[in-house]
Design a protein around this motif. Structure first.
Motif, PDB file in Angstrom:
ATOM      1  N   VAL A  62      -3.328   0.268  -4.502  1.00 47.43           N
ATOM      2  CA  VAL A  62      -2.179  -0.440  -3.927  1.00 47.43           C
ATOM      3  C   VAL A  62      -2.145  -0.355  -2.395  1.00 47.43           C
ATOM      4  O   VAL A  62      -1.953  -1.378  -1.725  1.00 47.43           O
ATOM      5  CB  VAL A  62      -0.852   0.046  -4.564  1.00 47.43           C
ATOM      6  N   PRO A  63      -2.345   0.822  -1.756  1.00 44.43           N
ATOM      7  CA  PRO A  63      -2.316   0.846  -0.289  1.00 44.43           C
ATOM      8  C   PRO A  63      -3.387  -0.038   0.352  1.00 44.43           C
ATOM      9  O   PRO A  63      -3.144  -0.659   1.386  1.00 44.43           O
ATOM     10  CB  PRO A  63      -2.548   2.318   0.067  1.00 44.43           C
ATOM     11  N   ILE A  64      -4.544  -0.113  -0.286  1.00 44.27           N
ATOM     12  CA  ILE A  64      -5.617  -0.964   0.244  1.00 44.27           C
ATOM     13  C   ILE A  64      -5.210  -2.428   0.160  1.00 44.27           C
ATOM     14  O   ILE A  64      -5.382  -3.196   1.119  1.00 44.27           O
ATOM     15  CB  ILE A  64      -6.932  -0.716  -0.533  1.00 44.27           C
ATOM     16  N   ILE A  65      -4.625  -2.819  -0.962  1.00 42.00           N
ATOM     17  CA  ILE A  65      -4.186  -4.207  -1.134  1.00 42.00           C
ATOM     18  C   ILE A  65      -3.076  -4.535  -0.137  1.00 42.00           C
ATOM     19  O   ILE A  65      -3.075  -5.612   0.469  1.00 42.00           O
ATOM     20  CB  ILE A  65      -3.726  -4.446  -2.588  1.00 42.00           C
ATOM     21  N   VAL A  66      -2.146  -3.604   0.053  1.00 44.17           N
ATOM     22  CA  VAL A  66      -1.052  -3.832   1.008  1.00 44.17           C
ATOM     23  C   VAL A  66      -1.614  -4.019   2.413  1.00 44.17           C
ATOM     24  O   VAL A  66      -1.183  -4.912   3.159  1.00 44.17           O
ATOM     25  CB  VAL A  66      -0.039  -2.660   0.960  1.00 44.17           C
ATOM     26  N   LYS A  67      -2.594  -3.201   2.783  1.00 46.73           N
ATOM     27  CA  LYS A  67      -3.203  -3.323   4.111  1.00 46.73           C
ATOM     28  C   LYS A  67      -3.886  -4.689   4.268  1.00 46.73           C
ATOM     29  O   LYS A  67      -3.757  -5.339   5.304  1.00 46.73           O
ATOM     30  CB  LYS A  67      -4.211  -2.198   4.330  1.00 46.73           C
ATOM     31  N   CYS A  68      -4.599  -5.121   3.236  1.00 48.59           N
ATOM     32  CA  CYS A  68      -5.247  -6.440   3.281  1.00 48.59           C
ATOM     33  C   CYS A  68      -4.207  -7.553   3.435  1.00 48.59           C
ATOM     34  O   CYS A  68      -4.404  -8.489   4.213  1.00 48.59           O
ATOM     35  CB  CYS A  68      -6.068  -6.678   2.019  1.00 48.59           C
ATOM     36  N   LEU A  69      -3.126  -7.455   2.692  1.00 46.86           N
ATOM     37  CA  LEU A  69      -2.079  -8.472   2.774  1.00 46.86           C
ATOM     38  C   LEU A  69      -1.434  -8.494   4.162  1.00 46.86           C
ATOM     39  O   LEU A  69      -1.116  -9.572   4.688  1.00 46.86           O
ATOM     40  CB  LEU A  69      -1.021  -8.240   1.697  1.00 46.86           C
ATOM     41  N   GLU A  70      -1.252  -7.322   4.764  1.00 47.77           N
ATOM     42  CA  GLU A  70      -0.688  -7.278   6.116  1.00 47.77           C
ATOM     43  C   GLU A  70      -1.631  -7.934   7.118  1.00 47.77           C
ATOM     44  O   GLU A  70      -1.189  -8.671   8.006  1.00 47.77           O
ATOM     45  CB  GLU A  70      -0.412  -5.826   6.520  1.00 47.77           C
ATOM     46  N   GLU A  71      -2.942  -7.681   6.977  1.00 49.75           N
ATOM     47  CA  GLU A  71      -3.919  -8.321   7.867  1.00 49.75           C
ATOM     48  C   GLU A  71      -3.910  -9.833   7.670  1.00 49.75           C
ATOM     49  O   GLU A  71      -3.965 -10.596   8.639  1.00 49.75           O
ATOM     50  CB  GLU A  71      -5.324  -7.769   7.603  1.00 49.75           C
ATOM     51  N   MET A  72      -3.846 -10.274   6.412  1.00 53.07           N
ATOM     52  CA  MET A  72      -3.810 -11.708   6.136  1.00 53.07           C
ATOM     53  C   MET A  72      -2.567 -12.337   6.755  1.00 53.07           C
ATOM     54  O   MET A  72      -2.644 -13.419   7.359  1.00 53.07           O
ATOM     55  CB  MET A  72      -3.840 -11.954   4.618  1.00 53.07           C
ATOM     56  N   GLU A  73      -1.437 -11.662   6.638  1.00 53.69           N
ATOM     57  CA  GLU A  73      -0.191 -12.173   7.216  1.00 53.69           C
ATOM     58  C   GLU A  73      -0.309 -12.266   8.740  1.00 53.69           C
ATOM     59  O   GLU A  73       0.121 -13.244   9.347  1.00 53.69           O
ATOM     60  CB  GLU A  73       0.971 -11.260   6.835  1.00 53.69           C
ATOM     61  N   ILE A 128      -3.438   3.838 -14.597  1.00 53.83           N
ATOM     62  CA  ILE A 128      -2.270   3.740 -13.710  1.00 53.83           C
ATOM     63  C   ILE A 128      -2.560   4.433 -12.385  1.00 53.83           C
ATOM     64  O   ILE A 128      -2.251   3.908 -11.307  1.00 53.83           O
ATOM     65  CB  ILE A 128      -1.022   4.342 -14.396  1.00 53.83           C
ATOM     66  N   LYS A 129      -3.172   5.605 -12.439  1.00 51.00           N
ATOM     67  CA  LYS A 129      -3.495   6.339 -11.207  1.00 51.00           C
ATOM     68  C   LYS A 129      -4.500   5.564 -10.358  1.00 51.00           C
ATOM     69  O   LYS A 129      -4.379   5.523  -9.126  1.00 51.00           O
ATOM     70  CB  LYS A 129      -4.017   7.730 -11.538  1.00 51.00           C
ATOM     71  N   ALA A 130      -5.482   4.943 -11.004  1.00 52.41           N
ATOM     72  CA  ALA A 130      -6.451   4.134 -10.256  1.00 52.41           C
ATOM     73  C   ALA A 130      -5.763   2.958  -9.576  1.00 52.41           C
ATOM     74  O   ALA A 130      -6.041   2.648  -8.413  1.00 52.41           O
ATOM     75  CB  ALA A 130      -7.558   3.646 -11.198  1.00 52.41           C
ATOM     76  N   GLU A 131      -4.848   2.306 -10.292  1.00 56.13           N
ATOM     77  CA  GLU A 131      -4.100   1.184  -9.702  1.00 56.13           C
ATOM     78  C   GLU A 131      -3.246   1.655  -8.522  1.00 56.13           C
ATOM     79  O   GLU A 131      -3.133   0.975  -7.504  1.00 56.13           O
ATOM     80  CB  GLU A 131      -3.206   0.522 -10.753  1.00 56.13           C
TER      81      GLU A 131
END
Length: 133
Positions: free
Chosen positions: A46-57, A39-42
């Motif tokens: 999460v912030p890295i995935i959110v940043k990637c999604l923002e760049e994709m958007e 859970i801690k690793a996930e």
């Protein structure tokens, strides 16, 4: 069996039960600790995935279909002239005629030769832009 034998059997059985309970406890804690680490690793990811999604958007919002289509056309156009239509004669069922003659192509002399000047134009434009720089 005497009383000491019965108590020894009871002691051994109780000992085995307590060892099994301790193993279950330790295994349960191991599973719990492993799940917490996952859970801690996930949560760290999460912030890295959110940043990637923002760049994709952001990149998706920058898409301009008309301009992008023009860029692709300019990049990949060759200037080649499309071939002339192939003429054919449709045969009707039961029609008589020489099959070999109907399968032959019309004479190529009727198709005017069109020279492709586009590659030459592109080459000249590159030379002009190189001189201007």
């Amino acid at each position: 069996l005497n009383i000491s034998g019965k108590s020894n059997v009871l002691f051994q059985t109780t000992k085995k039960i307590l060892i099994c309970i301790a193993n279950i406890y330790f295994r349960g804690n191991f599973v719990k600790d492993t799940l917490m680490q996952s859970i801690k690793a996930e949560q760290q990811i999460v912030p890295i995935i959110v940043k990637c999604l923002e760049e994709m958007e952001r990149f998706v919002n920058e898409i301009d279909p008309v301009q992008d289509t023009q860029l692709i056309i300019e990049r990949y156009k060759t200037g080649n002239v499309p071939p002339a239509d192939i003429q054919f004669q449709e045969l009707m069922p039961g029609a008589q005629g020489d099959k070999i003659k109907t399968m032959q192509k019309k004479s190529k002399g009727s198709i005017p030769h069109q020279e492709n000047l586009f590659p030459r134009k592109r080459e000249l434009e590159k030379k002009i832009s190189a001189k201007e720089e």
